[in-house]
Scaffold this motif. Structure first.
Motif, short mmCIF file in Angstrom:
data_model
loop_
_atom_site.label_atom_id
_atom_site.label_comp_id
_atom_site.label_asym_id
_atom_site.label_seq_id
_atom_site.Cartn_x
_atom_site.Cartn_y
_atom_site.Cartn_z
N LYS A 96 -7.11 40.89 50.62
CA LYS A 96 -8.06 40.26 51.53
C LYS A 96 -8.56 41.34 52.48
O LYS A 96 -7.77 42.11 53.01
N ASP A 98 -11.24 42.36 55.80
CA ASP A 98 -11.94 41.86 56.99
C ASP A 98 -13.43 42.21 56.86
O ASP A 98 -13.92 43.14 57.48
N LEU A 105 -8.36 38.75 59.98
CA LEU A 105 -8.50 38.20 58.65
C LEU A 105 -8.38 36.69 58.74
O LEU A 105 -7.48 36.18 59.41
#
Length: 146
Positions: A96, A98, A105
């Motif tokens: 994941k 940003d 996040l």
């Protein structure tokens, strides 16, 4: 797996330090768009491709930020044919990023609160291969952020 998720995040941060951006072309206008992205499953291999120096569009100097071992049986290493990085149980790591560049996040854990502050996170679904809440008792996920 714990070492791998930490190395993935360290490689992403090294890339960001070198190029001043994350190893993706994706940008979220706001945090709600980023939250809808979930964990990058299909995009994780695109990020890994950049980090191993094989994507010269996003990594024009071809710098190697990550050096995972090559997987022999899609367990515990990288498949160089498509740059999928597998955990020891044969499941792809998830990443994941940003993409709204606000150092948060959009992952919601206990009490539905944001709990990852940084530019990147990586996760292994663990032996059962299912993504659950890594903060729940009995969860087998291996994450870079806890």
């Amino acid at each position: 797996a714990r070492n791998d998720v930490q190395q993935i995040v360290a490689a992403i941060k090294a890339y960001q330090l070198e190029y001043g951006k994350l190893p993706t072309t994706k940008v979220s206008a706001d945090n709600s768009a980023e939250a809808a992205d979930g964990w990058f499953d299909s995009n994780a291999k695109d990020v890994i491709k950049v980090l191993v120096g094989a994507d010269t569009t996003l990594n024009p100097r071809g710098m190697v930020f990550l050096e995972p071992k090559v997987a022999r049986s899609k367990k515990g290493g990288i498949d160089m044919s498509d740059y999928t990085f597998y955990d020891p149980w044969g499941f792809p790591y998830r990443i994941k990023l940003d993409t709204s560049y606000d150092n948060r996040l959009e992952y919601y854990g206990p009490d539905n609160k944001e709990n990852i502050f940084g530019s990147a996170a990586a996760i292994s679904a663990g032996p059962n291969g299912a993504l659950d809440d890594p903060y729940l008792s009995g969860s087998d996920e291996i994450v870079s952020f806890k």
